[in-house]
Design a protein around this motif. Structure first.
Motif, PDB file in Angstrom:
ATOM      1  N   SER A  47       0.822  -1.214   0.000  1.00 14.82           N
ATOM      2  CA  SER A  47       0.000   0.000   0.000  1.00 14.82           C
ATOM      3  C   SER A  47       0.852   1.258   0.000  1.00 14.82           C
ATOM      4  O   SER A  47       0.402   2.337  -0.391  1.00 14.82           O
ATOM      5  N   GLN A  80      13.116   4.372  -5.092  1.00 17.08           N
ATOM      6  CA  GLN A  80      11.706   4.375  -5.480  1.00 17.08           C
ATOM      7  C   GLN A  80      11.485   3.839  -6.891  1.00 17.08           C
ATOM      8  O   GLN A  80      10.507   3.122  -7.140  1.00 17.08           O
ATOM      9  N   GLU A  81      12.410   4.162  -7.798  1.00 16.50           N
ATOM     10  CA  GLU A  81      12.266   3.744  -9.191  1.00 16.50           C
ATOM     11  C   GLU A  81      12.322   2.225  -9.342  1.00 16.50           C
ATOM     12  O   GLU A  81      11.829   1.678 -10.336  1.00 16.50           O
ATOM     13  N   PRO A 141       8.078   0.380  -9.104  1.00 16.76           N
ATOM     14  CA  PRO A 141       7.056   1.225  -9.740  1.00 16.76           C
ATOM     15  C   PRO A 141       5.634   0.899  -9.299  1.00 16.76           C
ATOM     16  O   PRO A 141       4.716   1.706  -9.507  1.00 16.76           O
ATOM     17  N   GLN A 142       5.445  -0.271  -8.679  1.00 12.44           N
ATOM     18  CA  GLN A 142       4.111  -0.640  -8.211  1.00 12.44           C
ATOM     19  C   GLN A 142       3.689   0.149  -6.969  1.00 12.44           C
ATOM     20  O   GLN A 142       2.520   0.140  -6.588  1.00 12.44           O
ATOM     21  N   VAL A 143       4.655   0.840  -6.350  1.00 12.49           N
ATOM     22  CA  VAL A 143       4.364   1.625  -5.140  1.00 12.49           C
ATOM     23  C   VAL A 143       4.250   3.103  -5.516  1.00 12.49           C
ATOM     24  O   VAL A 143       5.195   3.700  -6.039  1.00 12.49           O
ATOM     25  N   GLU A 144       3.100   3.688  -5.236  1.00 13.06           N
ATOM     26  CA  GLU A 144       2.864   5.087  -5.603  1.00 13.06           C
ATOM     27  C   GLU A 144       3.189   6.054  -4.467  1.00 13.06           C
ATOM     28  O   GLU A 144       3.582   7.196  -4.710  1.00 13.06           O
ATOM     29  N   THR A 145       3.027   5.601  -3.236  1.00 13.98           N
ATOM     30  CA  THR A 145       3.194   6.496  -2.087  1.00 13.98           C
ATOM     31  C   THR A 145       4.396   6.071  -1.249  1.00 13.98           C
ATOM     32  O   THR A 145       4.476   4.917  -0.811  1.00 13.98           O
ATOM     33  N   TRP A 146       5.303   7.026  -1.023  1.00 18.27           N
ATOM     34  CA  TRP A 146       6.544   6.706  -0.299  1.00 18.27           C
ATOM     35  C   TRP A 146       6.755   7.594   0.917  1.00 18.27           C
ATOM     36  O   TRP A 146       6.409   8.778   0.912  1.00 18.27           O
ATOM     37  N   SER A 156      -3.398   8.141   3.395  1.00 20.45           N
ATOM     38  CA  SER A 156      -3.644   7.603   2.053  1.00 20.45           C
ATOM     39  C   SER A 156      -5.084   7.845   1.613  1.00 20.45           C
ATOM     40  O   SER A 156      -5.954   8.154   2.392  1.00 20.45           O
TER      41      SER A 156
END
Length: 249
Positions: free
Chosen positions: A70, A121-122, A125-130, A249
Motif C-alpha cells: 500500500s 523508489q524507481e 514502480p508498483q508503489v505510488e506512495t513513499w 492515504s
C-alpha cells in the motif's frame, strides 16, 4: 654539513607526520569498529513465522516486499548501529502491507551517505506512495535528504530523532516518536527543532520506552531504563507508523 642537517630534520618531520597519520588511522578504525550489533537470537524469535520474507540486495540493503504494498518506506538506521537491528520493525510494517527498504550505511553512519535513498523508489514502480524515516542520527539525515525531495515523498518518520532541515511549510505527513525514558535523545535540541516540522505533525511519547528499543541491539550507553519490553515498543511503533500511513492515504 648544512645540507645533511636539513635532510635529517626533514626525515624526522616526515617520520613524525607518518606517526600522526598512523595514530589518527588507528583511532578512526577503533571508533568505527565499535558499534552496536544486531541481536540475531532475539530477532529470530521476534520474526518467527513472518509472512513476508526478508531479502538482501547486492548493496547490502534489506528488503521486505509484500505482494500488494500500500506504501513504501525507506529507513535510515541509527548511528553506529548494525542496520539489521531494525529488521523486526520492518518485518512488522511489512505485515501491514508496507514495502520496507532498510538502508545499509557506510561504516554505519548515515551522515556519510545522506542521499542513500536516491534511486530506490524507481525500483518499485508498483508503489505510488513513499515515506522516508530513520532512528536517531538516521532520522535527522533522512529529514535532510527529504528537504530536497518533498515532491516525491508523502511523509517523514522520526524515531528518537529531530529534523534540522526546515520542513515546516510542506504538506508532508510527519510522525515523531520517542520513549519517555529515552536519555540519548537531546531533548533541548528536540524542542528547538520542532519548529522545522509541519503544524500537523503527530507526536507520540511511548510511556516506558527508551532510545534503543526501536531496534534490537541491546542496551545503549547513556540510555534510560525502560519499563516496557523491546517487543512491546516495536509493536506499538509499527502500529503508529501504519496508522499514520493509512490515515494519509
Amino acid at each position: 654539513m648544512n645540507f645533511l642537517k636539513r635532510k635529517s630534520k626533514l626525515t624526522k618531520a616526515a617520520a613524525l607526520l607518518l606517526a600522526v597519520f598512523i595514530l589518527i588511522g588507528a583511532a578512526c578504525a577503533l571508533y568505527l569498529g565499535d558499534y552496536y550489533r544486531a541481536d540475531t537470537d532475539a530477532i529470530a524469535v521476534f520474526t518467527e513465522g513472518s509472512t513476508v520474507e526478508m531479502q538482501i540486495a547486492e548493496n547490502g540493503n534489506l528488503l521486505w516486499v509484500p505482494e500488494q504494498p500500500s506504501a513504501g518506506l525507506i529507513f535510515y538506521p541509527g548511528g553506529k548501529v548494525d542496520h539489521a537491528a531494525y529488521a523486526p520493525l520492518m518485518s512488522e510494517l511489512s505485515h501491514r502491507g508496507i514495502l520496507c527498504v532498510l538502508v545499509q550505511m557506510p561504516f554505519r553512519l548515515a551522515v556519510l551517505d545522506m542521499d542513500a535513498a536516491e534511486g530506490i523508489q524507481e525500483q518499485y514502480p508498483q508503489v505510488e506512495t513513499w515515506y522516508i524515516g530513520g532512528h536517531s542520527l538516521g532520522g535527522s539525515m533522512a529529514a535532510s535528504y527529504l528537504e530536497g525531495s518533498t515532491d516525491v515523498f508523502a511523509g517523514l518518520i522520526l524515531l528518537g530523532s529531530y529534523s534540522t532541515a526546515d520542513l515546516s511549510e510542506t504538506e508532508l505527513s510527519v510522525l515523531s516518536i520517542y520513549g519517555s525514558e529515552d536519555q540519548v535523545l537531546n531533548r533541548e535540541k528536540y524542542q528547538q527543532y520542532k519548529v522545522n516540522l509541519p503544524e500537523n505533525t503527530v507526536e507520540i511519547v511511548l510511556d516506558g520506552g527508551c532510545h534503543a528499543w526501536f531496534g534490537m541491539y541491546g542496551p545503549q550507553e547513556g540510555d534510560g531504563i525502560p519499563s516496557i519490553t523491546n517487543e512491546e515498543q516495536l509493536k506499538r511503533t509499527a502500529e503508529a507508523i501504519a496508522a499514520l500511513i493509512e490515515e494519509a492515504s
